[in-house]
Write an enzyme that holds these catalytic residues in place. Structure first.
Site, PDB file in Angstrom:
ATOM      1  N   THR A  84      -7.009  -6.548  -0.223  1.00  0.00           N
ATOM      2  CA  THR A  84      -8.214  -7.648  -0.375  1.00  0.00           C
ATOM      3  C   THR A  84      -9.464  -7.571   0.354  1.00  0.00           C
ATOM      4  O   THR A  84     -10.452  -7.865  -0.468  1.00  0.00           O
ATOM      5  CB  THR A  84      -7.642  -9.061   0.021  1.00  0.00           C
ATOM      6  OG1 THR A  84      -6.303  -9.140  -0.791  1.00  0.00           O
ATOM      7  CG2 THR A  84      -8.556 -10.173  -0.312  1.00  0.00           C
ATOM      8  N   SER A 350       2.252 -11.530  -1.501  1.00  0.00           N
ATOM      9  CA  SER A 350       1.473 -10.543  -2.479  1.00  0.00           C
ATOM     10  C   SER A 350       0.622  -9.642  -1.676  1.00  0.00           C
ATOM     11  O   SER A 350       0.060  -8.555  -2.129  1.00  0.00           O
ATOM     12  CB  SER A 350       0.480 -11.262  -3.255  1.00  0.00           C
ATOM     13  OG  SER A 350      -0.241 -12.183  -2.500  1.00  0.00           O
ATOM     14  N   LEU A 351       1.124  -9.570  -0.344  1.00  0.00           N
ATOM     15  CA  LEU A 351       0.727  -8.335   0.680  1.00  0.00           C
ATOM     16  C   LEU A 351      -0.682  -8.147   0.665  1.00  0.00           C
ATOM     17  O   LEU A 351      -1.113  -6.841   0.933  1.00  0.00           O
ATOM     18  CB  LEU A 351       1.622  -7.076   0.263  1.00  0.00           C
ATOM     19  CG  LEU A 351       3.094  -7.336  -0.023  1.00  0.00           C
ATOM     20  CD1 LEU A 351       3.518  -6.026  -0.319  1.00  0.00           C
ATOM     21  CD2 LEU A 351       3.745  -7.877   1.359  1.00  0.00           C
ATOM     22  N   CYS A 352      -1.737  -8.951   0.281  1.00  0.00           N
ATOM     23  CA  CYS A 352      -3.041  -8.616   0.410  1.00  0.00           C
ATOM     24  C   CYS A 352      -3.271  -7.667  -0.580  1.00  0.00           C
ATOM     25  O   CYS A 352      -4.304  -6.775  -0.391  1.00  0.00           O
ATOM     26  CB  CYS A 352      -3.729  -8.331   1.850  1.00  0.00           C
ATOM     27  SG  CYS A 352      -4.064  -9.986   2.542  1.00  0.00           S
ATOM     28  N   SER A 353      -2.814  -7.309  -1.801  1.00  0.00           N
ATOM     29  CA  SER A 353      -2.987  -6.247  -2.748  1.00  0.00           C
ATOM     30  C   SER A 353      -2.979  -7.025  -4.117  1.00  0.00           C
ATOM     31  O   SER A 353      -1.950  -6.674  -5.165  1.00  0.00           O
ATOM     32  CB  SER A 353      -2.119  -5.384  -2.749  1.00  0.00           C
ATOM     33  OG  SER A 353      -2.085  -4.738  -1.376  1.00  0.00           O
TER      34      SER A 353
END
Ligand SMILES: *Cc1c(COP(=O)(O)O)cnc(C)c1O
Length: 767
Positions: A84, A350-353
């Site tokens: 992100t 969502s793991l910053c992806s």
């Protein structure tokens, strides 16, 4: 950490840039560390410079700032597996494009330029995806740069090495290939200190001269008044970029960390071999797990381990989701709960992806907008919607991970999620659920939400209100900063806060038990009357907005310092005691949750009936109270006994009924009535002379693992319940219910009550 401590207590570090010895020590330590850090990545200090920043994101922001402030507008391209923080740069660009694999492929192979851009460009990509560990070649840098040059434009490369550097050697030794700007966070390698770096090629650093902002430390002269003017520092690039005082002590800690890392782990290549070995083992074991019907248990998104798929480079990260035996997703919220009982900490979400997750989970932009509108948010307690899953589980291995860690994790997944023995919700052998005989064994209220219970004395008729038992969950503790309600989940010691109702004196008395009570009074009290001003104990309150189960509510917090201190000191968290004024709103969400439970557990048939009953008794307008899900929570002693037998046979530690924090414990009156979980089938009950409507089974979290006498956390009963009472990967125990007012002449004038020993009659039940 020990070496750092030694450094701190033996050396005196001053604010850099002065002549004193302590200041000189800081300055030299900073410059030594800068070179050490560059060398750690095999970067020649004559060719590269290193700018200390707070973290990788701050490094990216600095690059974005500088590009925004160039005279020419810039185009931004980023790979879809970007973090992100890398994606955010696009908002500073004039135009941007998210590149997929095929586009990149054609770009770097030079066969075609998918997006011909003019003028200045920046291209950002991760050296390793933090979502699934996929690695991307360093050689992209110069391929993309060269291609642009051939076309008479200029493209700079921003490499996000944050995920890669924790388990691989970032090698900037080849100056032709090296990216223009590389960002990373040191805490991802060493754990400590919290510090990041922007490594830049000196031959690309002229762009940074156009940065507009300057701060203390980055200018040589500043004129104000009629002729505002300044001259940036003109030495090394970092000199005009590190605004303000550098985090001297953190930089010193980095120096220690780099030295000690070598002592502990040898080289990065050694770490890399170790973690590759472990992650391959983890991947193979997880991918071979099968349910009894031979369907796979894990859907894995880290593809580079797969020998079938050629040429993908892979870091030691396994990203996956879990499927049940029918191929439905298991919620990762539930997964984390169960992992917690085994002291396993994993990252889910969502793991910053965002773009990777959308791509691997097949989520269309429209669907993502829809779930956002439906109230789903990053970091939520929800990840399933319309049969799709919106989050992944990520297991990342590091230098300190061991074979045992991997094996333990795999056996945990096997134990809880492989469907052979785990077969869930026994609807067996409940004979005639209305013929059972029960009585009220005990009654308890929880005047302060999530704190200890107050047992209602056996000889007292206790009032039952439309919103539950009198004084139940009228108060709560809220965090002084966030306004969020505190709960035992995070603060198990709340179990040791014991409120007691003194009916005669009309006060709520609160005592704290356990060790750390020496700095607080033995007890405090607040009046029971909600109208503080009209009683003998005037107490000042202020209104605070808090949120219970997603509903915003307005609470009256007590402002007296004695009260604030009492709870804040005991719990070691700044908090306020607050009270809910009667007549709030938000019941509809609670009722719908209860209905949902009933639906989930297999009572779909009476859902309509339930709704009808609810509107009949007009409890939709019922005021909110704090028991998160229902007015009254009931459990069956027979179910507790049954559960304890199961726990014992698995050699677990037996549990007390108090962990379920029920209001009512019902006891079977005879041996025929000793039917565990017959309460699942009940629809309407009579207790004493009062009628109650069942609202569905109660969904449980790991709060039931907190011993209510000692505030200690155990594994049970969640571990056993997870294997015996699970539906849709959620665990249920006990039932929600509410009182129904009889509208007969005689009942209207009496106050409904309940008492220990009352006889229970089952009016309706599902067969
Ligand atoms: C962790 C990470 C980041 C963000 O790092 P911060 O320290 O939060 O700034 C960015 N990109 C990747 C690939 C990461 O793994």
């Amino acid at each position: 950490m020990e070496k750092f401590k030694e450094d701190m207590i033996t050396n005196l570090y001053g604010n850099p840039h002065s002549a004193s010895a302590s200041s000189q020590l800081s300055s030299s330590r900073i410059e030594d560390t800068r070179v050490m850090a560059l060398q750690f990545f095999n970067a020649d200090p004559d060719f590269f410079d290193l700018v200390f920043v707070a973290n990788a994101t701050a490094g990216i922001k600095l690059v974005a700032e500088v590009f925004r402030e160039q005279q020419a507008c810039f185009n931004y391209g980023y790979h879809y597996e970007s973090h992100t923080s890398l994606i955010g740069v696009r908002e500073s660009a004039q135009s941007s494009h998210c590149w997929n694999d095929a586009e990149i492929e054609s770009l770097v192979s030079g066969s075609e330029i998918a997006h011909k851009v003019h003028g200045l460009s920046l291209f950002g990509y991760p050296a390793q995806s933090n979502m699934n560990g996929r690695r991307f070649p360093l050689s992209w840098s110069h391929k993309i740069r060269d291609l642009a040059k051939k076309n008479g434009t200029r493209t700079y490369i921003l490499l996000d090495a944050s995920s890669l550097v924790s388990t691989a050697q970032l090698d900037l030794g080849n100056k032709i290939v090296a990216p223009d700007f590389t960002v990373l966070s040191f805490y991802k390698i060493f754990g400590f200190p919290d510090l990041g770096a922007l490594i830049l090629r000196r031959d690309s650093s002229h762009l940074f001269r156009r940065r507009k902002y300057f701060g203390g430390g980055t200018v040589d002269i500043v004129l104000c008044n009629s002729q505002p003017w300044h001259a940036l520092k003109s030495g090394h690039p970092h000199e005009s970029l590190e605004d303000g005082t550098l985090p001297t002590h953190s930089i010193s800690a980095l120096n220690t960390a780099i030295c000690d890392y070598k002592r502990l782990y040898g080289s990065m290549d050694q770490v890399s071999r170790h973690t590759s070995f472990l992650s391959l083992r983890l991947f193979s074991k997880l991918s071979s797990l099968r349910h009894g019907n031979s369907r796979p248990v894990c859907k894995i998104y880290s593809k580079g381990f797969d020998k079938e798929i050629d040429g993908l480079m892979q870091g030691p990260i396994v990203a996956f989701n879990i499927l049940d035996k029918n191929g439905s997703w298991i919620s990762n919220v539930e997964f984390e709960k169960f992992a917690g009982t085994r002291k396993i900490h994993v990252r889910t979400g969502s793991l910053c992806s965002p773009a990777s997750v959308a791509s691997y989970l097949n989520l269309e932009p429209q669907e993502l907008r829809e779930i956002f509108l439906a109230g789903y948010r990053c970091g939520d307690q929800r990840d399933l919607h319309a049969g799709k899953i919106y989050s992944v589980i990520r297991v990342s291995l590091g230098a300190m991970s061991s074979l045992e860690d991997v094996d333990k994790f795999v056996s945990f997944v096997e134990e809880f999620f492989v469907d052979q023995k785990v077969n869930i919700i026994n609807k067996k052998s409940i004979k005639n659920p209305t013929l059972v005989k029960f009585s009220v064994e005990s009654l308890k209220i929880y005047p302060i939400k999530s704190c200890g219970g107050f047992p209602i004395p056996p000889n007292i008729n206790w009032e039952v209100k439309p919103e539950g038992l009198a004084w139940d969950r009228e108060w709560l503790l809220i965090h002084q900063g966030t306004g969020q309600p505190l709960s035992q989940k995070l603060y198990p010691k709340m179990a040791l806060i014991r409120p007691r109702i003194d009916i005669q004196k009309r006060i709520l008395v609160i005592e704290c038990h356990g060790v750390s009570t020496c700095n607080i009074p033995e007890f405090i009290s607040v009046p029971l009357s909600p109208n503080h001003l009209s009683c003998n104990h005037p107490i000042e309150t202020m209104t605070r907005i808090s949120k219970v189960c997603g509903d915003a509510i307005i609470a009256n917090a007590y402002t007296k310092p004695e009260i604030i201190n009492f709870f804040s000191v005991f719990l070691e968290v700044p908090c306020l005691l607050a009270r809910f004024p009667a007549g709030g709103s938000g019941i509809s969400s609670r009722i719908s949750t209860a209905q949902q439970h009933k639906h989930q557990i297999g009572f779909a048939s009476d859902q309509d009936l339930l709704c009808q009953n609810l509107s009949d008794v007009n409890i939709i307008k019922r005021p909110i109270l704090l028991s998160n899900e229902s007015p009254i929570l009931m459990i069956n002693r027979a179910s507790v006994d049954h559960l304890n037998e199961q726990i014992s046979s698995a050699c677990g530690k037996q549990i007390s009924a108090s962990v379920f924090r029920a209001n009512i414990v019902l006891r079977p009156e005879d041996i025929q009535s000793h039917q565990p979980y017959c309460e699942d089938k009940w629809v309407r009950l009579k207790i004493g002379s009062q009628t109650y409507q069942m609202l569905g089974s109660c969904r449980r979290c790991y709060m039931i693992c907190i011993d209510q006498d000692t505030a200690e956390r155990n594994e049970e009963p969640l571990v056993t319940l997870a294997k015996t009472r699970r539906f849709d990967s959620k665990v249920y125990f006990g039932c929600h219910m509410c009182h129904i007012k009889n509208d007969t002449e005689s009942d209207r004038n009496t106050t409904p009550t309940i008492q220990v020993g009352d006889i229970v009659q089952i009016l309706d039940a599902d067969s």
